[in-house]
Write a protein that holds these residues in place. Structure first.
Motif, PDB file in Angstrom:
ATOM      1  N   ALA A 180      22.398   9.825  13.576  1.00 35.67           N
ATOM      2  CA  ALA A 180      21.728   9.688  14.876  1.00 35.67           C
ATOM      3  C   ALA A 180      22.185   8.369  15.475  1.00 35.67           C
ATOM      4  CB  ALA A 180      20.213   9.708  14.725  1.00 35.67           C
ATOM      5  N   HIS A 181      22.726   8.421  16.657  1.00 34.04           N
ATOM      6  CA  HIS A 181      23.152   7.174  17.284  1.00 34.04           C
ATOM      7  C   HIS A 181      22.659   7.122  18.723  1.00 34.04           C
ATOM      8  CE1 HIS A 181      26.898   9.819  17.686  1.00 34.04           C
ATOM      9  NE2 HIS A 181      26.270   9.897  18.836  1.00 34.04           N
ATOM     10  N   ALA A 182      22.571   5.915  19.227  1.00 36.43           N
ATOM     11  CA  ALA A 182      22.250   5.706  20.635  1.00 36.43           C
ATOM     12  C   ALA A 182      23.546   5.352  21.353  1.00 36.43           C
ATOM     13  CB  ALA A 182      21.229   4.585  20.782  1.00 36.43           C
ATOM     14  N   TRP A 183      23.664   5.754  22.601  1.00 36.17           N
ATOM     15  CA  TRP A 183      24.892   5.459  23.342  1.00 36.17           C
ATOM     16  C   TRP A 183      24.579   5.203  24.808  1.00 36.17           C
ATOM     17  CZ3 TRP A 183      25.527   8.828  27.337  1.00 36.17           C
ATOM     18  CH2 TRP A 183      24.983  10.110  27.202  1.00 36.17           C
ATOM     19  N   ALA A 184      25.537   4.594  25.466  1.00 42.33           N
ATOM     20  CA  ALA A 184      25.465   4.374  26.909  1.00 42.33           C
ATOM     21  C   ALA A 184      26.845   4.612  27.491  1.00 42.33           C
ATOM     22  CB  ALA A 184      24.995   2.956  27.225  1.00 42.33           C
ATOM     23  N   GLY A 185      26.877   5.086  28.715  1.00 43.45           N
ATOM     24  CA  GLY A 185      28.147   5.319  29.390  1.00 43.45           C
ATOM     25  C   GLY A 185      27.934   5.363  30.897  1.00 43.45           C
ATOM     26  N   MET A 186      28.990   5.635  31.614  1.00 45.99           N
ATOM     27  CA  MET A 186      28.913   5.682  33.070  1.00 45.99           C
ATOM     28  C   MET A 186      29.271   7.077  33.567  1.00 45.99           C
ATOM     29  SD  MET A 186      28.038   3.265  35.248  1.00 45.99           S
ATOM     30  CE  MET A 186      28.671   1.690  34.670  1.00 45.99           C
ATOM     31  N   GLY A 187      28.481   7.560  34.538  1.00 43.51           N
ATOM     32  CA  GLY A 187      28.739   8.853  35.154  1.00 43.51           C
ATOM     33  C   GLY A 187      28.735   8.727  36.660  1.00 43.51           C
ATOM     34  N   ALA A 188      29.107   9.818  37.332  1.00 43.51           N
ATOM     35  CA  ALA A 188      29.149   9.843  38.793  1.00 43.51           C
ATOM     36  C   ALA A 188      28.820  11.262  39.250  1.00 43.51           C
ATOM     37  CB  ALA A 188      30.541   9.441  39.286  1.00 43.51           C
ATOM     38  N   PRO A 189      28.454  11.441  40.506  1.00 45.06           N
ATOM     39  CA  PRO A 189      28.189  12.802  40.992  1.00 45.06           C
ATOM     40  C   PRO A 189      29.410  13.703  40.815  1.00 45.06           C
ATOM     41  CG  PRO A 189      27.438  11.172  42.589  1.00 45.06           C
ATOM     42  CD  PRO A 189      28.227  10.426  41.564  1.00 45.06           C
ATOM     43  N   ALA A 244      29.740  13.891  36.556  1.00 47.20           N
ATOM     44  CA  ALA A 244      31.113  13.757  36.071  1.00 47.20           C
ATOM     45  C   ALA A 244      31.207  12.562  35.128  1.00 47.20           C
ATOM     46  CB  ALA A 244      32.061  13.553  37.249  1.00 47.20           C
ATOM     47  N   PRO A 245      31.767  12.723  33.935  1.00 48.49           N
ATOM     48  CA  PRO A 245      31.923  11.594  33.018  1.00 48.49           C
ATOM     49  C   PRO A 245      32.943  10.602  33.562  1.00 48.49           C
ATOM     50  CG  PRO A 245      33.040  13.530  32.144  1.00 48.49           C
ATOM     51  CD  PRO A 245      32.300  13.984  33.370  1.00 48.49           C
ATOM     52  N   VAL A 246      32.604   9.331  33.513  1.00 49.36           N
ATOM     53  CA  VAL A 246      33.494   8.275  33.989  1.00 49.36           C
ATOM     54  C   VAL A 246      34.054   7.474  32.813  1.00 49.36           C
ATOM     55  CG1 VAL A 246      33.644   6.130  35.330  1.00 49.36           C
ATOM     56  CG2 VAL A 246      32.381   8.092  36.238  1.00 49.36           C
ATOM     57  N   ALA A 247      33.142   6.935  31.983  1.00 50.99           N
ATOM     58  CA  ALA A 247      33.585   6.110  30.857  1.00 50.99           C
ATOM     59  C   ALA A 247      32.444   5.940  29.868  1.00 50.99           C
ATOM     60  CB  ALA A 247      34.055   4.741  31.350  1.00 50.99           C
ATOM     61  N   GLY A 248      32.781   5.819  28.599  1.00 50.50           N
ATOM     62  CA  GLY A 248      31.800   5.392  27.616  1.00 50.50           C
ATOM     63  C   GLY A 248      31.593   3.898  27.742  1.00 50.50           C
ATOM     64  N   SER A 269      38.618   8.099  27.307  1.00 47.26           N
ATOM     65  CA  SER A 269      39.006   8.643  28.610  1.00 47.26           C
ATOM     66  C   SER A 269      37.810   9.385  29.198  1.00 47.26           C
ATOM     67  CB  SER A 269      40.177   9.616  28.442  1.00 47.26           C
ATOM     68  OG  SER A 269      39.740  10.784  27.743  1.00 47.26           O
ATOM     69  N   PRO A 270      37.826   9.683  30.508  1.00 48.51           N
ATOM     70  CA  PRO A 270      36.720  10.473  31.071  1.00 48.51           C
ATOM     71  C   PRO A 270      36.531  11.802  30.347  1.00 48.51           C
ATOM     72  CG  PRO A 270      37.988   9.481  32.839  1.00 48.51           C
ATOM     73  CD  PRO A 270      38.751   9.203  31.568  1.00 48.51           C
ATOM     74  N   ALA A 271      37.635  12.480  30.022  1.00 54.69           N
ATOM     75  CA  ALA A 271      37.525  13.782  29.342  1.00 54.69           C
ATOM     76  C   ALA A 271      36.917  13.637  27.957  1.00 54.69           C
ATOM     77  CB  ALA A 271      38.901  14.439  29.248  1.00 54.69           C
TER      78      ALA A 271
END
Length: 325
Positions: free
Chosen positions: A250-259, A119-123, A298-300
């Motif tokens: 082409a970009h690199a990214w990081a974000g936060m996810g959850a089960p 599940a997406p949490v945040a970028g 947003s998560p969405a």
């Protein structure tokens, strides 16, 4: 015993409100114990940096330790699967990275589906890779590289941290769009590849901005171009590849996810706190110095961002017929 209609309705309304009250209470008390952030790469890597920076902010704001747990291996897949299998209670999070989008196509058989099961949490951030060359090489621009590569097919060596890594995929996209033949030289990690690029053992490389900036500023590497559509604040004089090859990105990214199944009120709480951190002067300054831009979504919208990136890299992987060793 029959209940009076009015009393029955009051009880029914009260029962219906219980789940809402329960969700609000759960969000208010979260977290009540330490939270793990799983990083699918080694300690000291760029993913580890993001997790520790955001984890420290969350610890300070939410009053519980956010503990970083490194689970390297299989191009982040080991760490990702650990989060997919974890309880969906908000106490296990994933530091999601560009390889998660790449691996969805690169690996023919995975025990999970990243888009479906996380599940997406945040970028957190996104930023460019940098096309670098050894300063001794005559090519000083994207046009120079293309001209040299066309006149000398397969004579330019392109280092990467390994097959299917973001640097490799960015290079393959460049080869397709420029119509050139570069010889790919995969290494066991971006660090060893960068070392040989600095020594001149290989001529060029698509490398993450953060580990390459000190060598660029010291003159040990020449920054030819950045891979994002706009120039980097950390390298404002360096053009974009798109200025020569329109449409290249082409970009690199990081974000936060959850089960999958993590309560939405917990996801919303984490999203709000992470976005507040990204907007804070201290974290903004840290990322600006690395040429990275906070990804406040947003998560969405973060989920949409990841899905679009997954589709983008799927097209490159299939067009270039990239296979794991």
């Amino acid at each position: 015993m029959k209940l009076p209609r009015r009393k029955f309705l009051r009880l029914a309304v009260g029962a219906a409100a219980l789940p809402v009250v329960s969700r609000i209470a759960r969000a208010q008390t979260y977290p009540s114990r330490p939270v793990r952030i799983i990083v699918g790469g080694p300690a000291g890597g760029s993913g580890d940096f993001h997790a520790r920076l955001i984890g420290q902010w969350l610890s300070e704001r939410l009053g519980q330790p956010f503990i970083i747990e490194n689970r390297p291996g299989a191009g982040t897949n080991i760490g990702t699967e650990a989060v997919v299998r974890a309880p969906a209670d908000g106490y296990t999070l994933l530091l999601a990275l560009t390889p998660n989008a790449i691996n969805a196509t690169l690996y023919e058989r995975l025990n999970f589906n990243f888009i479906r099961d996380i599940a997406p949490v945040a970028g957190i951030v996104h930023g460019p890779q940098v096309l670098v060359m050894h300063p001794a090489h005559s090519s000083k621009s994207v046009s120079d590289i293309i001209a040299y590569a066309k006149a000398n097919p397969a004579k330019l060596n392109m280092a990467s941290g390994g097959n299917g890594t973001p640097g490799h995929i960015a290079g393959e996209l460049f080869k397709i769009m420029a119509g050139v033949n570069l010889t790919h030289v995969p290494y066991r990690g971006e660090g060893p590849a960068l070392t040989d690029a600095i020594s001149g053992q290989v001529q060029l490389m698509f490398v993450s901005a953060s580990p390459s900036l000190e060598f660029i500023r010291a003159g040990k590497l020449r920054a030819v171009a950045v891979t994002t559509p706009v120039r980097s604040s950390a390298l404002p004089a360096v053009p974009t590849i798109a200025e020569t090859l329109p449409g290249y990105e082409a970009h690199a990214w990081a974000g936060m996810g959850a089960p999958k199944g993590t309560p939405p009120e917990i996801i919303e709480k984490l999203n709000g706190q992470i976005n507040a951190g990204l907007a804070s002067p201290g974290i903004k300054a840290r990322y600006a110095d690395l040429g990275l831009t906070p990804l406040i979504l947003s998560p969405a919208d973060f989920g949409k961002f990841v899905a679009e990136d997954t589709q983008r890299w799927a097209k490159v992987i299939r067009a270039a017929n990239i296979k794991l060793e």
